[in-house]
Design an enzyme around this catalytic site. Structure first.
Site, PDB file in Angstrom:
ATOM      1  N   CYS A   1       0.887  -1.160   0.000  1.00 14.92           N
ATOM      2  CA  CYS A   1       0.000   0.000   0.000  1.00 14.92           C
ATOM      3  C   CYS A   1       0.923   1.207   0.000  1.00 14.92           C
ATOM      4  O   CYS A   1       1.479   1.562   1.034  1.00 14.92           O
ATOM      5  CB  CYS A   1      -0.904   0.000   1.234  1.00 14.92           C
ATOM      6  SG  CYS A   1      -1.828   1.533   1.415  1.00 14.92           S
ATOM      7  N   CYS A  15      -0.514   4.231   2.329  1.00 17.16           N
ATOM      8  CA  CYS A  15      -0.556   4.156   3.801  1.00 17.16           C
ATOM      9  C   CYS A  15      -0.188   2.757   4.242  1.00 17.16           C
ATOM     10  O   CYS A  15       0.965   2.364   4.122  1.00 17.16           O
ATOM     11  CB  CYS A  15      -1.924   4.594   4.342  1.00 17.16           C
ATOM     12  SG  CYS A  15      -3.336   3.851   3.479  1.00 17.16           S
ATOM     13  N   SER A  16      -1.157   1.975   4.750  1.00 18.35           N
ATOM     14  CA  SER A  16      -0.820   0.638   5.240  1.00 18.35           C
ATOM     15  C   SER A  16      -1.999  -0.321   5.112  1.00 18.35           C
ATOM     16  O   SER A  16      -2.190  -1.177   5.958  1.00 18.35           O
ATOM     17  CB  SER A  16      -0.371   0.721   6.703  1.00 18.35           C
ATOM     18  OG  SER A  16      -1.399   1.326   7.477  1.00 18.35           O
ATOM     19  N   CYS A  17      -2.802  -0.184   4.057  1.00 21.22           N
ATOM     20  CA  CYS A  17      -3.953  -1.076   3.856  1.00 21.22           C
ATOM     21  C   CYS A  17      -3.471  -2.531   3.858  1.00 21.22           C
ATOM     22  O   CYS A  17      -2.500  -2.868   3.180  1.00 21.22           O
ATOM     23  CB  CYS A  17      -4.650  -0.764   2.537  1.00 21.22           C
ATOM     24  SG  CYS A  17      -5.372   0.887   2.509  1.00 21.22           S
TER      25      CYS A  17
END
Lengths: 201, 94
Positions: A99, A102-104
């Site tokens: 991702c 961000c940090s999906c």
């Protein structure tokens, strides 16, 4: 509590809890249940799903067609969570999930993401130099295998269904699940059969 | 506009972040790049509105595939990047 232990998230949650309850949006019990469920998710859950897909072709087909409904049928609660997509690796095509924004991460099936998954280094290199990146895990793919980097930018969460290692014919689901690790379902590593036979592979 | 699987599309070469506060799910490295639609993923409330608590109309989301060499000078032929992109960021490839 010392300031060091008072995280922004904890302060925010403490402020939100009474507001959510007062507005009738989420009771204390519902929040506790969701916290427990989040803590329960771990790579072992994903590994069990992978092992089932390796041994049950009908399950595998359902999982690839509709990840959300299929893992829900295993008792994993998906209500209110982003839909789950499952990407199947083949000898010709290897998936690597990142991702960049961000940090999906597919937390319902893999739990919390590893720290490196959120790092700027991983996110920048995955899309630009995927082969160099996964080589740092010792993963070297055949020249004939294409890499498809999956940048998870929006509403889905993606999990990789890795290739079943050769020489595992007849293994039980539990034995197979023990071969599958977190990185295999992100795509930085691939499952390997343990044992002396590896030396000759 | 509906994009069928296989259609060639271009990501808009637009930079809303230069015009003011915004929340964008289209990565920088894809702006102005051409790719191929793999599949429609359904419709979701537009995160660009959700982020500011505005009414968020549902927008179609697509999986779009880009060849690595079209994105990076050192991209390896055959390798690819597949990204979720909302319909309002896509236009037919020229």
């Amino acid at each position: 509590m010392s300031d060091l232990l008072r995280t922004d998230g904890a302060v925010l949650l403490a402020a939100l809890r009474p507001i959510l309850a007062a507005k009738g949006l989420a009771s204390a019990a519902e929040i506790e249940a969701r916290l427990l469920e989040t803590e329960r998710a771990s790579p072992a859950r994903g590994a069990a799903i992978v092992a089932r897909a390796w041994t049950d072709p009908a399950f595998r087909a359902r999982l690839l067609a509709d990840g959300t409904a299929t893992v829900e049928s295993l008792g994993i609660p998906m209500r209110g969570l982003p839909p789950l997509g499952v990407l199947e690796n083949t000898p010709e095509l290897h998936h690597l999930v990142v991702c960049t924004l961000c940090s999906c991460y597919p937390r319902a099936v893999l739990g919390y993401p590893p720290l490196w998954y959120k790092s700027a280094g991983y996110r920048a290199r995955a899309v630009r130099d995927p082969r160099g990146l996964i080589a740092e895990w010792g993963t070297v793919l055949p020249e004939t295998t294409r890499i498809r980097v999956v940048d998870s930018t929006a509403d889905y969460r993606w999990m990789v269904l890795p290739l079943r290692p050769q020489g595992t014919e007849g293994w039980s689901e539990a034995e197979l699940a023990a071969l599958v690790h977190e990185g295999d379902m992100i795509g930085v590593t691939v499952p390997r059969r343990k044992g002396p036979a590896d030396a000759h592979a | 506009m509906i994009h069928a699987p296989g259609a060639m599309v271009r990501v808009k070469d637009d930079w809303p972040e230069t015009r003011g506060p915004c929340h964008i799910r289209t990565p920088h490295y894809l702006r102005g790049r051409t790719g191929r639609v793999v599949r429609a993923l359904g419709a979701f409330p537009n995160p660009e509105d959700l982020a500011f608590a505005r009414p968020a109309p549902r927008r179609a989301l697509y999986h779009v595939l880009f060849p690595q060499p079209a994105l990076w000078p050192d991209g390896r032929p055959g390798d690819e990047v597949m990204v979720e992109i909302f319909e309002h960021w896509l236009e037919p490839a020229p």
